[in-house]
Design an enzyme around this catalytic site. Structure first.
Site, short mmCIF file in Angstrom:
data_model
loop_
_atom_site.label_atom_id
_atom_site.label_comp_id
_atom_site.label_asym_id
_atom_site.label_seq_id
_atom_site.Cartn_x
_atom_site.Cartn_y
_atom_site.Cartn_z
N ASP A 1 19.28 8.95 13.87
CA ASP A 1 19.93 8.02 15.00
C ASP A 1 18.55 8.52 16.10
O ASP A 1 18.35 9.48 16.12
CB ASP A 1 21.06 8.57 15.54
CG ASP A 1 21.25 8.02 16.97
OD1 ASP A 1 21.85 7.12 17.07
OD2 ASP A 1 20.82 8.67 17.90
N ASP B 1 19.00 1.23 15.84
CA ASP B 1 18.65 2.64 15.98
C ASP B 1 19.16 3.69 15.11
O ASP B 1 19.05 4.78 15.43
CB ASP B 1 18.42 3.10 17.61
CG ASP B 1 19.88 3.30 17.76
OD1 ASP B 1 20.92 2.78 17.28
OD2 ASP B 1 20.33 4.12 18.90
N GLU B 2 19.72 3.38 13.98
CA GLU B 2 20.37 3.92 13.16
C GLU B 2 20.26 3.52 11.54
O GLU B 2 20.38 2.48 11.46
CB GLU B 2 22.05 3.86 13.38
CG GLU B 2 22.33 4.69 14.69
CD GLU B 2 23.76 4.44 14.67
OE1 GLU B 2 24.80 5.35 14.55
OE2 GLU B 2 24.18 3.29 14.85
MG LIG Z 1 20.88 5.88 19.26
#
Ligand SMILES: [Mg+2]
Length: 410
Positions: A10, A106-107
């Site tokens: 992340d 974002d992961e």
């Molecule tokens: Mg994040």
């Protein structure tokens, strides 16, 4: 199976980190990325760690954040840039495994099962992932580790995001001492309404939910009740699914030879032609590929021989010679020396060629220029205006193929 080696990687304050990395002047200031900064009613999409020290939070209104932090620097979102950076993160992660799932911008999930002998133990790999993303993109990554996606996700959200090193492993074994102690509202899938409902049922912690009879949960919430019970118990059988961003998965070309080719020299000539052709097609579609496969079929139909193998390229490419060298490596390793009837070369794990050009380390500028010059000449003067000297030999197929469309003469 519920006992793999899964990472959830992340990015911390992703949009804000990208903006800070792109503009070093912002580095020591509280920065937020917010929709429509002109309007005070805009919403915070991301806040950097400095802004968070002022209690600025994601999803709050801009005017509220400005009250908390009058010096707040507000940046307009650049979604296209964030998505491109997300692709680049995928590429970094694909150095460690081809099993990468983009979960959100974002992961990303990784399945690293069975790679420990290759890349070292899980903590070394997690540190290396953090370092490579930090060095190449200037973004700090946190890593949750677990035997499945659910535990990797909880490891990241509830623990890795809060500790020094940004890495945490959650196993079934010590789930009870860690995750089960958390309030049930911290578990993903549990909204505030459901949390209240649980509270009335006497369920306060994730552990309470895990131990609540599943048949009652099912009666109330159907299949979702069972899913929540499984999450609380750290049970998850879902695989890391590697859907690429691109619609197209591969660019390839296959050739049935006019006669059986028996010598390495002859096969090499068609291999080079195929590599150039595939590279040209990838360029025409604006792709680079990260994996090359070579398929070879033997001449004897009654005794089928040959192989189909693939190799990971050092970096995504659409340069013919890169493909040829990789294909040759496979040929030298796997060809049994028997006569060959047909050959196919495929470039896969495609990504946009533009994305790669944004990369900080781009060794391919000269290759790009050379390839473009060759494409331009062919466009202007015809497909055979420029060919490799090797194609002038008898085994070469370039001139013959230029006369045909889809295998038929024009
Ligand atoms: Mg994040």
């Amino acid at each position: 199976m519920d006992n793999k080696l899964i990472f959830l990687v992340d990015m911390q304050s992703f949009y804000a980190s990208v903006e800070k990395s792109a503009n070093p002047k912002l580095q020591d200031h509280p920065v937020v990325v917010a929709g429509d900064p002109e309007r005070r009613s805009g919403i915070i999409l991301a806040a950097c760690p400095i802004a968070k020290q002022y209690d600025v939070e994601t999803a709050e209104a801009l005017w509220q954040a400005q009250q908390k932090c009058p010096d707040l620097i507000i940046v307009r979102p650049r979604m296209k840039l964030y998505i491109e950076l997300s692709y680049q993160i995928t590429q970094i992660l694909e150095r460690f495994t081809d099993q990468v799932e983009v979960f959100s911008v974002d992961e990303q999930f990784l399945d690293l099962t069975g790679t420990e002998r290759l890349f070292g133990d899980r903590y070394t790999v997690a540190h290396n992932i953090q370092d490579e993303i930090q060095e190449e993109l200037g973004v700090y990554a946190r890593v949750g580790i677990g035997p499945n996606k659910v535990l990797a996700k909880i490891a990241c959200d509830a623990f890795a995001k809060k500790n020094e090193q940004g890495i945490f492993e959650l196993t079934h074994h010590h789930m009870k001492d860690t995750m089960w102690k958390l309030p049930v509202g911290k578990m993903f899938g549990v909204g505030s309404r459901m949390e209240k409902h649980f509270s009335r049922m006497g369920i306060q912690t994730i552990g309470d939910l895990a131990n609540y009879p599943v048949q009652y949960l099912k009666k109330r919430w159907g299949i979702n009740g069972e899913v929540l019970s499984n999450i609380a118990n750290g049970i998850d059988y879902s695989p890391v699914s590697t859907q690429t961003h691109n619609g197209q998965k591969a660019v390839g070309h296959h050739m049935t030879l006019p006669r059986d080719y028996e010598t390495l020299e002859d096969i090499k000539i068609v291999l080079l032609e195929l590599s150039e052709e595939v590279a040209k097609r990838a360029r025409a579609k604006n792709y680079r590929g990260h994996t090359l496969s070579l398929g070879l079929r033997g001449a004897n139909v009654n005794d089928p021989t040959g192989f189909h193998r693939q190799i990971k390229l050092t970096s995504p490419t659409n340069y013919g010679m890169d493909l040829f060298h990789a294909a040759l490596q496979l040929l030298n390793k796997h060809w049994d020396g028997l006569p060959v009837r047909s050959v196919g070369v495929t470039l896969s794990q495609l990504q946009s060629a533009d994305v790669y050009q944004l990369s900080l380390f781009n060794p391919s500028v000269e290759k790009d220029q050379l390839s473009k010059a060759m494409d331009d000449i062919r466009k202007k003067f015809g497909q055979t205006a420029i060919v490799r000297a090797s194609s002038l030999q008898e085994a070469g197929q370039v001139f013959d193929r230029a006369q045909k469309i889809g295998g038929h003469y024009k």
